[in-house]
Design a protein around this motif. Structure first.
Motif, mmCIF file in Angstrom:
data_model
loop_
_atom_site.group_PDB
_atom_site.id
_atom_site.type_symbol
_atom_site.label_atom_id
_atom_site.label_comp_id
_atom_site.label_asym_id
_atom_site.label_seq_id
_atom_site.Cartn_x
_atom_site.Cartn_y
_atom_site.Cartn_z
ATOM 1 N N VAL A 223 0.853 -1.190 0.000
ATOM 2 C CA VAL A 223 0.000 0.000 0.000
ATOM 3 C C VAL A 223 0.890 1.242 0.000
ATOM 4 O O VAL A 223 1.830 1.353 0.775
ATOM 5 N N LEU A 224 0.595 2.173 -0.901
ATOM 6 C CA LEU A 224 1.424 3.346 -1.129
ATOM 7 C C LEU A 224 0.687 4.609 -0.708
ATOM 8 O O LEU A 224 -0.505 4.774 -0.996
ATOM 9 N N ASN A 225 1.399 5.493 -0.039
ATOM 10 C CA ASN A 225 0.813 6.738 0.441
ATOM 11 C C ASN A 225 0.533 7.673 -0.738
ATOM 12 O O ASN A 225 1.437 8.043 -1.478
ATOM 13 N N ARG A 226 -0.731 8.077 -0.899
ATOM 14 C CA ARG A 226 -1.080 8.937 -2.022
ATOM 15 C C ARG A 226 -0.488 10.336 -1.913
ATOM 16 O O ARG A 226 -0.516 11.106 -2.882
ATOM 17 N N ALA A 227 0.062 10.690 -0.745
ATOM 18 C CA ALA A 227 0.706 11.999 -0.602
ATOM 19 C C ALA A 227 1.855 12.153 -1.589
ATOM 20 O O ALA A 227 2.176 13.254 -2.025
ATOM 21 N N TRP A 228 2.511 11.036 -1.942
ATOM 22 C CA TRP A 228 3.600 11.129 -2.911
ATOM 23 C C TRP A 228 3.281 10.402 -4.211
ATOM 24 O O TRP A 228 3.692 10.845 -5.284
ATOM 25 N N VAL A 229 2.542 9.320 -4.139
ATOM 26 C CA VAL A 229 2.340 8.540 -5.361
ATOM 27 C C VAL A 229 1.361 9.231 -6.309
ATOM 28 O O VAL A 229 1.323 8.911 -7.502
ATOM 29 N N ALA A 230 0.606 10.212 -5.823
ATOM 30 C CA ALA A 230 -0.321 10.940 -6.694
ATOM 31 C C ALA A 230 0.337 12.128 -7.384
ATOM 32 O O ALA A 230 -0.296 12.806 -8.188
ATOM 33 N N ARG A 231 1.594 12.393 -7.080
ATOM 34 C CA ARG A 231 2.281 13.543 -7.684
ATOM 35 C C ARG A 231 2.993 13.108 -8.971
ATOM 36 O O ARG A 231 3.899 12.271 -8.937
ATOM 37 N N PRO A 232 2.585 13.661 -10.098
ATOM 38 C CA PRO A 232 3.167 13.247 -11.390
ATOM 39 C C PRO A 232 4.536 13.872 -11.637
ATOM 40 O O PRO A 232 4.702 14.750 -12.475
ATOM 41 N N VAL A 233 5.506 13.422 -10.872
ATOM 42 C CA VAL A 233 6.857 13.953 -11.001
ATOM 43 C C VAL A 233 7.836 12.801 -11.232
ATOM 44 O O VAL A 233 7.518 11.634 -11.008
ATOM 45 N N LEU A 234 9.025 13.155 -11.694
ATOM 46 C CA LEU A 234 10.034 12.131 -11.961
ATOM 47 C C LEU A 234 10.377 11.347 -10.702
ATOM 48 O O LEU A 234 10.707 10.157 -10.773
ATOM 49 N N ARG A 235 10.309 12.011 -9.554
ATOM 50 C CA ARG A 235 10.652 11.339 -8.298
ATOM 51 C C ARG A 235 9.750 10.138 -8.043
ATOM 52 O O ARG A 235 10.191 9.118 -7.541
ATOM 53 N N ARG A 236 8.459 10.268 -8.420
ATOM 54 C CA ARG A 236 7.535 9.153 -8.223
ATOM 55 C C ARG A 236 7.984 7.933 -9.014
ATOM 56 O O ARG A 236 8.027 6.817 -8.486
ATOM 57 N N ARG A 237 8.316 8.146 -10.268
ATOM 58 C CA ARG A 237 8.756 7.017 -11.095
ATOM 59 C C ARG A 237 10.057 6.413 -10.578
ATOM 60 O O ARG A 237 10.249 5.196 -10.638
ATOM 61 N N GLU A 238 10.934 7.262 -10.043
ATOM 62 C CA GLU A 238 12.189 6.748 -9.500
ATOM 63 C C GLU A 238 11.931 5.872 -8.281
ATOM 64 O O GLU A 238 12.528 4.797 -8.131
ATOM 65 N N VAL A 239 11.035 6.309 -7.403
ATOM 66 C CA VAL A 239 10.717 5.510 -6.213
ATOM 67 C C VAL A 239 10.095 4.176 -6.613
ATOM 68 O O VAL A 239 10.456 3.121 -6.072
ATOM 69 N N LEU A 240 9.165 4.200 -7.563
ATOM 70 C CA LEU A 240 8.529 2.958 -7.995
ATOM 71 C C LEU A 240 9.531 2.028 -8.678
ATOM 72 O O LEU A 240 9.442 0.805 -8.540
ATOM 73 N N ARG A 241 10.478 2.613 -9.403
ATOM 74 C CA ARG A 241 11.521 1.789 -10.017
ATOM 75 C C ARG A 241 12.381 1.124 -8.955
ATOM 76 O O ARG A 241 12.687 -0.077 -9.046
ATOM 77 N N VAL A 242 12.769 1.891 -7.921
ATOM 78 C CA VAL A 242 13.562 1.324 -6.828
ATOM 79 C C VAL A 242 12.777 0.231 -6.112
ATOM 80 O O VAL A 242 13.318 -0.828 -5.763
ATOM 81 N N LEU A 243 11.490 0.482 -5.879
ATOM 82 C CA LEU A 243 10.650 -0.517 -5.217
ATOM 83 C C LEU A 243 10.584 -1.802 -6.041
ATOM 84 O O LEU A 243 10.735 -2.907 -5.496
ATOM 85 N N ALA A 244 10.378 -1.672 -7.346
ATOM 86 C CA ALA A 244 10.308 -2.851 -8.208
ATOM 87 C C ALA A 244 11.632 -3.606 -8.234
ATOM 88 O O ALA A 244 11.657 -4.846 -8.184
ATOM 89 N N ASN A 245 12.739 -2.882 -8.311
ATOM 90 C CA ASN A 245 14.050 -3.535 -8.312
ATOM 91 C C ASN A 245 14.306 -4.272 -7.004
ATOM 92 O O ASN A 245 14.894 -5.367 -6.993
ATOM 93 N N ALA A 246 13.882 -3.664 -5.899
ATOM 94 C CA ALA A 246 14.043 -4.322 -4.596
ATOM 95 C C ALA A 246 13.208 -5.595 -4.528
ATOM 96 O O ALA A 246 13.646 -6.620 -3.974
ATOM 97 N N ILE A 247 12.004 -5.533 -5.087
ATOM 98 C CA ILE A 247 11.143 -6.720 -5.120
ATOM 99 C C ILE A 247 11.817 -7.838 -5.908
ATOM 100 O O ILE A 247 11.811 -9.014 -5.499
ATOM 101 N N ARG A 248 12.442 -7.492 -7.028
ATOM 102 C CA ARG A 248 13.151 -8.499 -7.816
ATOM 103 C C ARG A 248 14.329 -9.085 -7.047
ATOM 104 O O ARG A 248 14.607 -10.290 -7.121
ATOM 105 N N GLU A 249 15.020 -8.245 -6.306
ATOM 106 C CA GLU A 249 16.193 -8.704 -5.562
ATOM 107 C C GLU A 249 15.823 -9.740 -4.503
ATOM 108 O O GLU A 249 16.590 -10.674 -4.248
#
Length: 259
Positions: A223-249
């Motif tokens: 579950v992701l906090n909409r305070a940041w995940v609802a903001r259409p900025v590059l930082r959001r995509r970077e966080v989701l990319r890091v999260l996905a990479n961690a899941i793969r690891e």
């Protein structure tokens, strides 16, 4: 292990077969393009991860797609609006329907279940069954978002919540590993376990645990906090990319079982 990502609440469609019954019932305003009327908060106080869930959780849908893409795994997403039915709820749960939908005739409510909830849950169950025939473990991640504030105005701390059953050692270990991996990859990301809800609350993952109780199935709500995940900025995509990479690891590449 094999990995499956699902999203219960990211859709924005209404089944064609339900448009006329909904219009006849007097709530045609849920049809896309018209301001929705089914927006009453109906989430119980003991289940804060669902507080203030919007009719269309586009942020959860986007996050689920990005995570599945980066993690290179299957994605099953409910294409229909969450204010018609919460497909993650058990059929007798008091918050299965929003208040406006609960007022509809039983025939219409049954049609909503038959058109939306039943096919989605059956698709998820069938895909997990197929994966378990091929791989010794399956990790199922259900993606949602939660509001930064509760209905009473209290702040819900944390950026990412991992909701799991602490009585299941595999789920506990996987979430601990993911928390550690995310800490090293992005120390300022606040990851909390079983917050802002509990992984044993009524949910799709809980239902799948009961169905696959005798095999190696791991069900975790991310579950992701909409305070940041609802903001259409590059930082959001970077966080989701890091999260996905961690899941793969922390989810080793799956090796098919011998036939």
């Amino acid at each position: 292990m094999a990995l499956l990502v699902t999203c219960d609440a990211g859709g924005d469609r209404i089944p064609e077969s339900l448009r006329e019954p909904l219009a006849l019932a007097g709530i045609s305003s849920v049809i896309p393009g018209i301001e929705p009327s089914i927006n009453e908060p109906s989430i119980s106080r003991d289940d804060p991860s669902r507080l203030l869930m919007p009719p269309i959780d586009r942020e959860a849908g986007l996050a689920a797609r990005l995570i599945a893409d980066h993690a290179e795994c299957d994605l099953i997403a409910n294409p229909y609006r969450a204010d018609l039915v919460d497909v993650g709820r058990s059929v007798h749960h008091r918050n299965l329907f929003r208040p406006s939908v609960r007022k509809l005739p039983a025939k219409v409510r049954k049609a909503i279940l038959a058109e939306i909830r039943t096919p989605y849950r059956e698709t998820v169950r069938r895909r997990i069954s197929e994966m378990l025939l091929q791989y010794p473990y399956v990790v199922h991640l259900s993606i949602r978002t939660f509001a930064a504030r509760t209905a009473s105005g209290q702040w819900q701390r944390g950026d990412v919540g991992l909701l799991y059953d602490p009585g299941r050692a595999d789920e506990l270990d996987w979430c601990l590993d993911l928390s550690d991996e995310l800490y090293f990859a992005m120390p300022d990301l606040r990851v909390r376990r079983n917050h802002p809800g509990r992984g044993t609350n009524d949910s799709l993952t809980k239902a799948m645990r009961k169905h696959f109780y005798d095999v190696h199935y791991l069900g975790v709500e991310v579950v992701l906090n909409r305070a940041w995940v609802a903001r259409p900025v590059l930082r959001r995509r970077e966080v989701l990319r890091v999260l996905a990479n961690a899941i793969r690891e922390v989810t080793p590449e799956a090796t098919p079982q011998a036939a």
